[in-house]
Design an enzyme around this catalytic site. Structure first.
Site, PDB file in Angstrom:
ATOM      1  N   GLU A 298      -6.928 -21.157 -17.313  1.00 22.27           N
ATOM      2  CA  GLU A 298      -7.251 -21.811 -16.045  1.00 22.27           C
ATOM      3  C   GLU A 298      -8.341 -22.846 -16.303  1.00 22.27           C
ATOM      4  O   GLU A 298      -9.396 -22.501 -16.857  1.00 22.27           O
ATOM      5  CB  GLU A 298      -7.737 -20.795 -15.002  1.00 22.27           C
ATOM      6  CG  GLU A 298      -7.907 -21.438 -13.641  1.00 22.27           C
ATOM      7  CD  GLU A 298      -8.881 -20.703 -12.735  1.00 22.27           C
ATOM      8  OE1 GLU A 298      -8.804 -20.878 -11.520  1.00 22.27           O
ATOM      9  OE2 GLU A 298      -9.752 -19.966 -13.245  1.00 22.27           O
TER      10      GLU A 298
ATOM     11  N   ASP B  80       0.845  -1.200   0.000  1.00 17.45           N
ATOM     12  CA  ASP B  80       0.000   0.000   0.000  1.00 17.45           C
ATOM     13  C   ASP B  80       0.881   1.252   0.000  1.00 17.45           C
ATOM     14  O   ASP B  80       1.676   1.447   0.914  1.00 17.45           O
ATOM     15  CB  ASP B  80      -0.902  -0.034   1.244  1.00 17.45           C
ATOM     16  CG  ASP B  80      -1.732   1.236   1.374  1.00 17.45           C
ATOM     17  OD1 ASP B  80      -1.947   1.916   0.348  1.00 17.45           O
ATOM     18  OD2 ASP B  80      -2.161   1.541   2.511  1.00 17.45           O
TER      19      ASP B  80
ATOM     20  N   ASP C 127      -4.925 -10.683 -16.272  1.00 13.43           N
ATOM     21  CA  ASP C 127      -5.948 -11.701 -16.085  1.00 13.43           C
ATOM     22  C   ASP C 127      -7.091 -11.351 -17.030  1.00 13.43           C
ATOM     23  O   ASP C 127      -7.572 -10.217 -17.026  1.00 13.43           O
ATOM     24  CB  ASP C 127      -6.438 -11.668 -14.623  1.00 13.43           C
ATOM     25  CG  ASP C 127      -6.705 -13.060 -14.072  1.00 13.43           C
ATOM     26  OD1 ASP C 127      -7.526 -13.761 -14.670  1.00 13.43           O
ATOM     27  OD2 ASP C 127      -6.108 -13.405 -13.043  1.00 13.43           O
TER      28      ASP C 127
ATOM     29  N   HIS D 285      -3.787 -17.359  -5.430  1.00 13.99           N
ATOM     30  CA  HIS D 285      -4.777 -16.691  -4.587  1.00 13.99           C
ATOM     31  C   HIS D 285      -6.010 -17.557  -4.311  1.00 13.99           C
ATOM     32  O   HIS D 285      -6.924 -17.109  -3.635  1.00 13.99           O
ATOM     33  CB  HIS D 285      -5.210 -15.398  -5.284  1.00 13.99           C
ATOM     34  CG  HIS D 285      -5.915 -15.691  -6.579  1.00 13.99           C
ATOM     35  ND1 HIS D 285      -5.260 -16.244  -7.656  1.00 13.99           N
ATOM     36  CD2 HIS D 285      -7.203 -15.566  -6.952  1.00 13.99           C
ATOM     37  CE1 HIS D 285      -6.135 -16.429  -8.638  1.00 13.99           C
ATOM     38  NE2 HIS D 285      -7.315 -16.030  -8.238  1.00 13.99           N
ATOM     39  N   ASP D 286      -6.042 -18.770  -4.862  1.00 14.91           N
ATOM     40  CA  ASP D 286      -7.211 -19.637  -4.691  1.00 14.91           C
ATOM     41  C   ASP D 286      -7.003 -20.792  -3.717  1.00 14.91           C
ATOM     42  O   ASP D 286      -7.908 -21.625  -3.546  1.00 14.91           O
ATOM     43  CB  ASP D 286      -7.637 -20.224  -6.043  1.00 14.91           C
ATOM     44  CG  ASP D 286      -8.351 -19.202  -6.912  1.00 14.91           C
ATOM     45  OD1 ASP D 286      -8.989 -18.282  -6.361  1.00 14.91           O
ATOM     46  OD2 ASP D 286      -8.272 -19.321  -8.147  1.00 14.91           O
TER      47      ASP D 286
ATOM     48  N   ASN E 137      -0.358   4.561  -0.313  1.00 20.88           N
ATOM     49  CA  ASN E 137      -0.965   5.831   0.109  1.00 20.88           C
ATOM     50  C   ASN E 137      -1.705   5.744   1.446  1.00 20.88           C
ATOM     51  O   ASN E 137      -2.493   6.621   1.786  1.00 20.88           O
ATOM     52  CB  ASN E 137      -1.907   6.358  -0.986  1.00 20.88           C
ATOM     53  CG  ASN E 137      -3.052   5.400  -1.251  1.00 20.88           C
ATOM     54  OD1 ASN E 137      -3.055   4.277  -0.741  1.00 20.88           O
ATOM     55  ND2 ASN E 137      -4.017   5.830  -2.033  1.00 20.88           N
TER      56      ASN E 137
ATOM     57  N   ASP F 120      -9.047 -16.635 -17.044  1.00 16.76           N
ATOM     58  CA  ASP F 120      -9.836 -17.106 -15.902  1.00 16.76           C
ATOM     59  C   ASP F 120     -10.927 -18.094 -16.321  1.00 16.76           C
ATOM     60  O   ASP F 120     -11.703 -17.804 -17.244  1.00 16.76           O
ATOM     61  CB  ASP F 120     -10.480 -15.880 -15.235  1.00 16.76           C
ATOM     62  CG  ASP F 120     -11.130 -16.218 -13.915  1.00 16.76           C
ATOM     63  OD1 ASP F 120     -10.414 -16.687 -13.021  1.00 16.76           O
ATOM     64  OD2 ASP F 120     -12.349 -16.005 -13.785  1.00 16.76           O
TER      65      ASP F 120
HETATM   66  C1  GLC Z   1     -10.977 -18.363 -10.894  1.00 18.28           C
HETATM   67  C2  GLC Z   1     -10.225 -17.375 -10.038  1.00 18.28           C
HETATM   68  C3  GLC Z   1     -10.933 -17.253  -8.750  1.00 18.28           C
HETATM   69  C4  GLC Z   1     -12.321 -16.703  -9.024  1.00 18.28           C
HETATM   70  C5  GLC Z   1     -13.061 -17.564 -10.036  1.00 18.28           C
HETATM   71  C6  GLC Z   1     -14.241 -16.839 -10.600  1.00 18.28           C
HETATM   72  O1  GLC Z   1     -10.985 -19.623 -10.355  1.00 18.28           O
HETATM   73  O2  GLC Z   1      -8.885 -17.755  -9.904  1.00 18.28           O
HETATM   74  O3  GLC Z   1     -10.254 -16.446  -7.836  1.00 18.28           O
HETATM   75  O4  GLC Z   1     -13.051 -16.632  -7.853  1.00 18.28           O
HETATM   76  O5  GLC Z   1     -12.253 -17.890 -11.139  1.00 18.28           O
HETATM   77  O6  GLC Z   1     -13.816 -15.800 -11.436  1.00 18.28           O
HETATM   78 CA    CA Z   2      -3.578   2.105  -1.287  1.00 14.19          CA
END
Ligand code: GLC
Ligand code: CA
Length: 557
Positions: free
Chosen positions: A255, A24, A101, A328-329, A26, A202
C-alpha cells in the site's frame, strides 16, 4: 510491444474482507471468522480466486485492527487460530488463496514490545520505536499525524516522546533497527508456514524515515510526510522482506499512499530488483477530491481516466497493476463516481470500467451488491478515529455537527464499514444481536445478497459475469491498454489487445444520452457484444446513443 510474463496472481481476482462487518456467527454484534467460514461458498461463487483479510490479529481497536498487539494470533473477538486454519483449509479446498494484512509500519501501543520499550531507556525494546527527547519543552519536530494531531506523544516516566505517524495508539516501529526487521521476517514466516499465500502490506512505503527526523513543510495533517513517504532505506528493507517471500510462492501487494507512479514502477518492475508485485495506489481515488477524501471536489471523469490511463500504460509489460475502486479506507464508489439514483446501472458501469483493465481486480465486501453510503444522526454513532479527528478540524472551520455528518456520509471511510447486507431480515441478516456494533444502512431491505441472488440482472450477477469473462479471455488479463476520447467527460472508452484478440470497452458516466461513434479503425459491426448492463436490440452499430450509465464490452475474435 512489451513482453508480458504470465503469473498466477495476474490471473486472479481478490475479495477483501473487513471481518468486523462481514458476518456475525455468535450474536455478539461483531463479525467473526466462523461467520466468514459460513460464507466461503458465497465468496467462491463470485468467481474470485483469493481472499484478503484486513487485519484479524489481536488489537485494542484504536484503528480497528491496524493497531496490532500480537502479530501471531487471532483477535478473540473474531475467533481463534483454529478458526483461521479452518478458513485457510476451506479456502484452499475451494481453489482460493488467502492473503493477510502485514501491518509493520507501527504496532499497537498495547503490543508487548511497546510496553517494554517505555519501561526505561536501557530496555532492549526501547530502540524498537522512535523515542526522542523534546526540544525546549516542545516535541522533537513539527510532524503532524494522519489521525490525531501532533505526531509525538509525551511519556512522563521516560521524559521522552514517541513517534506515531497515525493514531496515538499506533507507535511507529524503528525499521532501522535490524532486530525489528528480523521480527517482520519472523511474522511473515509464521503465516507463510501455516499456508498463507501472500500479504497486503500496510503503508509499507512509510517504513524508512529520514535520518535526524527533520521538520516538515507545514500541512493541515501529516506534516513531515516528505521525510518518510519513500525514505532512504525503503528499498533495502523491502529487498530483505522480498527474500523471505521468495522462499515461498508469496505474493506481495504494497500500500503506497502518495506514492508516485514513477516510484511505484521502480518498486514493482519485474526483474531481480523487484520489491513488490503490485501497488495499491491512491491516485485514481482522487477524482472527486483534492489530495484527501475530505476535501471534496466535483467528480471529474477526465481526472479519473487520465490517472488510470497513466498507470495502465506505464505498468504494461513492466510491472502489474492492482485494480480497485473500493476498500475499507474510502466511501462507497457508487456515491462517489456513480449515481445513487442509478445505483444498479452505475454500479455495473463502474464494475465494467475497472475490471476490464489490465491488472488484478480487488473487490471489497458489499461492493458486489452495490452497497451505498449510510447516514447517521449523531456523532456518537461513529466509530473511527479519523472521523473524530476530522470533526475537530471541521468544527474549527465552523461546521455544526449536522453539517459535518452530512459531509461524513459523502466522504468518510466509515461509510464502507457498515455491516454487509445479507437479507431483508432484522439487522440485514448480519447479526442476531439486538445491536450490531455499527449502524446498518437503511436501504438493506432492497439492497441485500438474498435479493441480488434472485435477480438475474443484479449487480451481483453482473460481477460474476465479468469475472468469468475475464477468466475465459486472456485479452482481459494480458491485453495492453489504449484509450480513446481522452477529453470526454462522459465516456470512458478503451481497447485492449492480446495475441490477435481485441476487446473494446465503452462506459458512460452520464445519466443523459451521449452520442457515441466508434473511433477510426474500430468496426463494431464485426464484434460481439460480450457483456453489457442493458439489453441492446442491435448492438452491431458503429453509432449509438448511450442509456444512463451504459456499459458495453465488445470482443473481436
Ligand atoms: C492503511 C490502512 C488504514 C489504516 C492505516 C494505518 O492506510 O488501510 O485503514 O488506518 O493504514 O495503519
Ligand atoms: Ca461475533
Amino acid at each position: 510491444m512489451a513482453e508480458i510474463t504470465k503469473k498466477w496472481f495476474k490471473e486472479m481476482s481478490v475479495y477483501q474482507i473487513w471481518t468486523r462487518s462481514f458476518c456475525d456467527s455468535n450474536g455478539d454484534g461483531i463479525g467473526d471468522l466462523p461467520g466468514v467460514y459460513s460464507k466461503l461458498d458465497y465468496i467462491k461463487s463470485l468467481g474470485v480466486d483469493a481472499i484478503w483479510f484486513s487485519p484479524i490479529f489481536p488489537s485494542p481497536n484504536a484503528d480497528y485492527g491496524y493497531d496490532v498487539s500480537d502479530y501471531k494470533n487471532i483477535n478473540p473477538e473474531f475467533g481463534t487460530l483454529d478458526d483461521f486454519k479452518m478458513i485457510l483449509e476451506g479456502a484452499h479446498a475451494r481453489g482460493m488463496r488467502v492473503f493477510m494484512d502485514l501491518v509493520v509500519n507501527h504496532t499497537s501501543s498495547e503490543h508487548e514490545w511497546f510496553k517494554e520499550s517505555r519501561k526505561s531507556v536501557d530496555n532492549p525494546y526501547h530502540d524498537y520505536y522512535f523515542w526522542r527527547k523534546g526540544k525546549d519543552g516542545n516535541p522533537p519536530n513539527n510532524w503532524l499525524s494522519v489521525f490525531e494531531g501532533g505526531a509525538w506523544e509525551y511519556d512522563k516516566n521516560l521524559d521522552e516522546y514517541y513517534l506515531h505517524v497515525f493514531a496515538k495508539g499506533q507507535p511507529d516501529l524503528n525499521m532501522d533497527n535490524p532486530k525489528v526487521r528480523e521480527e517482520v521476517k519472523s511474522i511473515m514466516r509464521f503465516w507463510l508456514d501455516m499456508g498463507v499465500d501472500g500479504f497486503r502490506e500496510d503503508v509499507i512505503t512509510f517504513i524508512s524515515k529520514d535520518e535526524g527526523l527533520p521538520n516538515g513543510i507545514p500541512l493541515p495533517v501529516a506534516t513531515g510526510v516528505e521525510h518518510y513517504k519513500h525514505g532512504p532505506h525503503l528499498e533495502e528493507y523491502l529487498d530483505e522482506f522480498r527474500a523471505v517471500a521468495k522462499e515461498y510462492d508469496c505474493m506481495q501487494v504494497g500500500e503506497g499512499p502518495m506514492t508516485s507512479l514513477k516510484d511505484a514502477v521502480k518498486l514493482c518492475a519485474e526483474g531481480p530488483d523487484q520489491k513488490l508485485d503490485m501497488m495499491i495506489s491512491f491516485d485514481h481515488m482522487n477524482a472527486d477530491c483534492f489530495m484527501i477524501d475530505w476535501v471534496k471536489t466535483p467528480f471529474s471523469l477526465r481526472k479519473l481516466k487520465s490517472t488510470m490511463a497513466k498507470w495502465q500504460e506505464a505498468m504494461y509489460g513492466v510491472g502489474w497493476n492492482c485494480l480497485y475502486i473500493e476498500n475499507h479506507d474510502h466511501a462507497r464508489v457508487i456515491d462517489r463516481y456513480g449515481s445513487v439514483k442509478f445505483r444498479e446501472q452505475s454500479g455495473k458501469a463502474l464494475a465494467t470500467m475497472y475490471t476490464m483493465q489490465c491488472g488484478t481486480p480487488f473487490i471489497y465486501q458489499g461492493q458486489e451488491i452495490g452497497m451505498t453510503n449510510p447516514t447517521v444522526g449523531h456523532l456518537t454513532d461513529c466509530k473511527d478515529v479519523s472521523t473524530f479527528n476530522n470533526y475537530k478540524i471541521f468544527k474549527k472551520l465552523g461546521y455544526s455537527e449536522k453539517r459535518f455528518l452530512k459531509l461524513w456520509s459523502e466522504v468518510s471511510r466509515e461509510c464502507a464499514r457498515t455491516p454487509v447486507q445479507w437479507s431483508a431480515e432484522k439487522n440485514a441478516g448480519f447479526t442476531s444481536a439486538d445491536e450490531p456494533w455499527f449502524v446498518i444502512n437503511k436501504n438493506y431491505k432492497e439492497v441485500n445478497v438474498e435479493a441480488a441472488e434472485k435477480d438475474p440482472n443484479s449487480i451481483l450477477n453482473y460481477y460474476r459475469k465479468l469475472l468469468k469473462f475475464r477468466k475465459e479471455n486472456e485479452v482481459v488479463i494480458y491485453g495492453d491498454f489504449k484509450q480513446y476520447y481522452a477529453n470526454s467527460n462522459k465516456l470512458f472508452v478503451y481497447e485492449r489487445n492480446y495475441e490477435g484478440q481485441k476487446l473494446f470497452v465503452v462506459v458512460s458516466f452520464s445519466e443523459n444520452p451521449v452520442n457515441f461513434k466508434a473511433p477510426e479503425g474500430i468496426d463494431l459491426t464485426k464484434a460481439e457484444l460480450a457483456i453489457g448492463n442493458y439489453d441492446v436490440v442491435n448492438p452491431n452499430k458503429n453509432e449509438f446513443r448511450t442509456k444512463p450509465y451504459e456499459a458495453r464490452v465488445y470482443l473481436f475474435k
